[in-house]
Design a protein around this motif. Structure first.
Motif, PDB file in Angstrom:
ATOM      1  N   ARG A   1     -18.902  -2.436  11.444  1.00 20.11           N
ATOM      2  CA  ARG A   1     -18.578  -1.133  10.856  1.00 20.11           C
ATOM      3  C   ARG A   1     -17.199  -0.649  11.305  1.00 20.11           C
ATOM      4  O   ARG A   1     -16.460  -0.067  10.511  1.00 20.11           O
ATOM      5  CB  ARG A   1     -19.651  -0.108  11.200  1.00 20.11           C
ATOM      6  CG  ARG A   1     -20.967  -0.367  10.456  1.00 20.11           C
ATOM      7  CD  ARG A   1     -21.966   0.754  10.604  1.00 20.11           C
ATOM      8  NE  ARG A   1     -22.291   1.101  11.971  1.00 20.11           N
ATOM      9  CZ  ARG A   1     -23.154   0.466  12.747  1.00 20.11           C
ATOM     10  NH1 ARG A   1     -23.789  -0.594  12.290  1.00 20.11           N
ATOM     11  NH2 ARG A   1     -23.388   0.870  13.980  1.00 20.11           N
ATOM     12  N   LEU A   2     -16.839  -0.899  12.560  1.00 18.88           N
ATOM     13  CA  LEU A   2     -15.509  -0.514  13.035  1.00 18.88           C
ATOM     14  C   LEU A   2     -14.410  -1.323  12.352  1.00 18.88           C
ATOM     15  O   LEU A   2     -13.360  -0.768  11.991  1.00 18.88           O
ATOM     16  CB  LEU A   2     -15.418  -0.673  14.556  1.00 18.88           C
ATOM     17  CG  LEU A   2     -16.144   0.383  15.365  1.00 18.88           C
ATOM     18  CD1 LEU A   2     -16.183  -0.004  16.836  1.00 18.88           C
ATOM     19  CD2 LEU A   2     -15.477   1.737  15.194  1.00 18.88           C
ATOM     20  N   LEU A   3     -14.655  -2.613  12.154  1.00 16.36           N
ATOM     21  CA  LEU A   3     -13.678  -3.436  11.439  1.00 16.36           C
ATOM     22  C   LEU A   3     -13.531  -2.949   9.998  1.00 16.36           C
ATOM     23  O   LEU A   3     -12.419  -2.864   9.469  1.00 16.36           O
ATOM     24  CB  LEU A   3     -14.081  -4.909  11.475  1.00 16.36           C
ATOM     25  CG  LEU A   3     -13.947  -5.604  12.827  1.00 16.36           C
ATOM     26  CD1 LEU A   3     -14.572  -6.998  12.790  1.00 16.36           C
ATOM     27  CD2 LEU A   3     -12.486  -5.689  13.244  1.00 16.36           C
ATOM     28  N   GLN A   4     -14.653  -2.622   9.358  1.00 16.69           N
ATOM     29  CA  GLN A   4     -14.606  -2.109   7.987  1.00 16.69           C
ATOM     30  C   GLN A   4     -13.843  -0.790   7.953  1.00 16.69           C
ATOM     31  O   GLN A   4     -13.000  -0.573   7.082  1.00 16.69           O
ATOM     32  CB  GLN A   4     -16.013  -1.909   7.434  1.00 16.69           C
ATOM     33  CG  GLN A   4     -16.012  -1.345   6.020  1.00 16.69           C
ATOM     34  CD  GLN A   4     -17.400  -0.984   5.524  1.00 16.69           C
ATOM     35  OE1 GLN A   4     -18.378  -1.099   6.246  1.00 16.69           O
ATOM     36  NE2 GLN A   4     -17.475  -0.535   4.292  1.00 16.69           N
ATOM     37  N   LEU A   5     -14.117   0.076   8.903  1.00 16.99           N
ATOM     38  CA  LEU A   5     -13.419   1.356   8.966  1.00 16.99           C
ATOM     39  C   LEU A   5     -11.922   1.134   9.148  1.00 16.99           C
ATOM     40  O   LEU A   5     -11.101   1.746   8.460  1.00 16.99           O
ATOM     41  CB  LEU A   5     -13.975   2.199  10.114  1.00 16.99           C
ATOM     42  CG  LEU A   5     -13.284   3.535  10.365  1.00 16.99           C
ATOM     43  CD1 LEU A   5     -13.413   4.438   9.151  1.00 16.99           C
ATOM     44  CD2 LEU A   5     -13.880   4.207  11.591  1.00 16.99           C
ATOM     45  N   ARG A   6     -11.556   0.248  10.074  1.00 19.32           N
ATOM     46  CA  ARG A   6     -10.139  -0.052  10.297  1.00 19.32           C
ATOM     47  C   ARG A   6      -9.473  -0.567   9.030  1.00 19.32           C
ATOM     48  O   ARG A   6      -8.393  -0.128   8.654  1.00 19.32           O
ATOM     49  CB  ARG A   6      -9.995  -1.086  11.408  1.00 19.32           C
ATOM     50  CG  ARG A   6      -8.533  -1.408  11.714  1.00 19.32           C
ATOM     51  CD  ARG A   6      -8.359  -2.718  12.417  1.00 19.32           C
ATOM     52  NE  ARG A   6      -8.781  -3.818  11.538  1.00 19.32           N
ATOM     53  CZ  ARG A   6      -9.038  -5.031  11.971  1.00 19.32           C
ATOM     54  NH1 ARG A   6      -8.956  -5.326  13.248  1.00 19.32           N
ATOM     55  NH2 ARG A   6      -9.399  -5.974  11.132  1.00 19.32           N
ATOM     56  N   ASP A   7     -10.145  -1.472   8.335  1.00 14.57           N
ATOM     57  CA  ASP A   7      -9.558  -2.094   7.156  1.00 14.57           C
ATOM     58  C   ASP A   7      -9.551  -1.175   5.945  1.00 14.57           C
ATOM     59  O   ASP A   7      -8.669  -1.275   5.096  1.00 14.57           O
ATOM     60  CB  ASP A   7     -10.294  -3.390   6.822  1.00 14.57           C
ATOM     61  CG  ASP A   7     -10.124  -4.451   7.904  1.00 14.57           C
ATOM     62  OD1 ASP A   7      -9.198  -4.312   8.736  1.00 14.57           O
ATOM     63  OD2 ASP A   7     -10.927  -5.391   7.930  1.00 14.57           O
ATOM     64  N   ASP A   8     -10.530  -0.276   5.841  1.00 19.30           N
ATOM     65  CA  ASP A   8     -10.652   0.586   4.660  1.00 19.30           C
ATOM     66  C   ASP A   8     -10.048   1.969   4.829  1.00 19.30           C
ATOM     67  O   ASP A   8      -9.978   2.730   3.864  1.00 19.30           O
ATOM     68  CB  ASP A   8     -12.129   0.755   4.276  1.00 19.30           C
ATOM     69  CG  ASP A   8     -12.751  -0.544   3.807  1.00 19.30           C
ATOM     70  OD1 ASP A   8     -11.998  -1.493   3.511  1.00 19.30           O
ATOM     71  OD2 ASP A   8     -13.989  -0.614   3.743  1.00 19.30           O
ATOM     72  N   LEU A   9      -9.611   2.298   6.028  1.00 13.31           N
ATOM     73  CA  LEU A   9      -9.164   3.658   6.288  1.00 13.31           C
ATOM     74  C   LEU A   9      -7.982   4.068   5.413  1.00 13.31           C
ATOM     75  O   LEU A   9      -7.893   5.216   5.005  1.00 13.31           O
ATOM     76  CB  LEU A   9      -8.816   3.819   7.768  1.00 13.31           C
ATOM     77  CG  LEU A   9      -8.830   5.232   8.302  1.00 13.31           C
ATOM     78  CD1 LEU A   9     -10.155   5.923   8.026  1.00 13.31           C
ATOM     79  CD2 LEU A   9      -8.554   5.230   9.788  1.00 13.31           C
ATOM     80  N   THR A  10      -7.100   3.146   5.113  1.00 12.22           N
ATOM     81  CA  THR A  10      -5.944   3.491   4.282  1.00 12.22           C
ATOM     82  C   THR A  10      -6.240   3.346   2.802  1.00 12.22           C
ATOM     83  O   THR A  10      -5.421   3.687   1.972  1.00 12.22           O
ATOM     84  CB  THR A  10      -4.736   2.599   4.644  1.00 12.22           C
ATOM     85  OG1 THR A  10      -5.108   1.236   4.479  1.00 12.22           O
ATOM     86  CG2 THR A  10      -4.281   2.854   6.066  1.00 12.22           C
ATOM     87  N   ASP A  11      -7.401   2.863   2.462  1.00 15.84           N
ATOM     88  CA  ASP A  11      -7.797   2.647   1.076  1.00 15.84           C
ATOM     89  C   ASP A  11      -8.747   3.761   0.650  1.00 15.84           C
ATOM     90  O   ASP A  11      -9.098   4.638   1.426  1.00 15.84           O
ATOM     91  CB  ASP A  11      -8.498   1.280   0.972  1.00 15.84           C
ATOM     92  CG  ASP A  11      -8.434   0.690  -0.421  1.00 15.84           C
ATOM     93  OD1 ASP A  11      -7.941   1.373  -1.332  1.00 15.84           O
ATOM     94  OD2 ASP A  11      -8.872  -0.459  -0.585  1.00 15.84           O
ATOM     95  N   CYS A  12      -9.180   3.716  -0.571  1.00 13.08           N
ATOM     96  CA  CYS A  12     -10.155   4.694  -1.062  1.00 13.08           C
ATOM     97  C   CYS A  12     -11.471   4.502  -0.324  1.00 13.08           C
ATOM     98  O   CYS A  12     -11.983   3.389  -0.223  1.00 13.08           O
ATOM     99  CB  CYS A  12     -10.382   4.507  -2.558  1.00 13.08           C
ATOM    100  SG  CYS A  12     -11.681   5.571  -3.222  1.00 13.08           S
ATOM    101  N   ILE A  13     -12.020   5.591   0.223  1.00 16.63           N
ATOM    102  CA  ILE A  13     -13.296   5.517   0.936  1.00 16.63           C
ATOM    103  C   ILE A  13     -14.420   6.151   0.131  1.00 16.63           C
ATOM    104  O   ILE A  13     -15.543   6.246   0.586  1.00 16.63           O
ATOM    105  CB  ILE A  13     -13.189   6.178   2.332  1.00 16.63           C
ATOM    106  CG1 ILE A  13     -12.764   7.639   2.228  1.00 16.63           C
ATOM    107  CG2 ILE A  13     -12.266   5.376   3.222  1.00 16.63           C
ATOM    108  CD1 ILE A  13     -12.786   8.394   3.549  1.00 16.63           C
TER     109      ILE A  13
END
Length: 171
Positions: free
Chosen positions: A107-119
């Protein structure tokens, strides 16, 4: 830091605090919660067995990765009483949290990778959101950042059985 001689079988609360880097008040709190135990001398001073060093370190490490004290206590209660836990005892204990920690890492990796993208928050303020979430389609799934919330936390069966933490997750 003062070294504790190997032939010393019990530690005073100050020695335990100095060696573990934990405040005396925190050690008293851990003891009140049943995470560690001491015996009292004739002068009513606390004395901790040497294996308490490892227990306190384990508590601190477990807290650092987000394990609640109640789960830490449940885990420590599985350790043998009256003897210092072996390497195998600690390995078995830490294994119960492996799946949960792996899920947190994912979940942290997903958050890191998706934070600059549409959430999927529904703001539609980013140019990319218009492409990734046109007309706020993700809003139909419910409130909040749908893309981040859609990943269910992975919990190990042992943790779920030992706590009520997974109650309601099946729905």
């Amino acid at each position: 830091m003062a070294q504790v001689p190997l032939n010393v079988r019990e530690l005073a609360v100050g020695q335990l605090a100095e060696r573990t880097g934990v405040a005396v008040s925190t050690l008293h709190f851990y003891e009140a919660k049943g995470l560690i135990e001491s015996r009292r001398t004739a002068g009513n001073q606390r004395r901790y067995s040497r294996d308490t060093l490892r227990r306190v370190s384990f508590i601190r490490l477990s807290q650092r990765v987000g394990i609640p004290l109640t789960e830490i206590k449940d885990a420590l209660d599985q350790l043998p009483a009256g003897r210092t836990p072996t390497r195998e005892d600690w390995a078995k204990l830490s294994e119960t949290w492996r799946a949960e920690l792996d899920g947190r890492i994912e979940r942290l990796l997903q958050l890191r990778d998706d934070l600059t993208d549409c959430i999927g928050c529904g703001c539609l303020s980013l140019d990319r959101c218009l492409l990734a979430n046109p007309h706020d389609r993700l809003g139909d799934e419910g409130p909040g950042p749908r893309r981040l919330l859609s990943a269910k936390p992975a919990r190990s069966p042992q943790v779920c059985q030992a706590t009520a933490a997974c109650a309601g997750e099946a729905s």
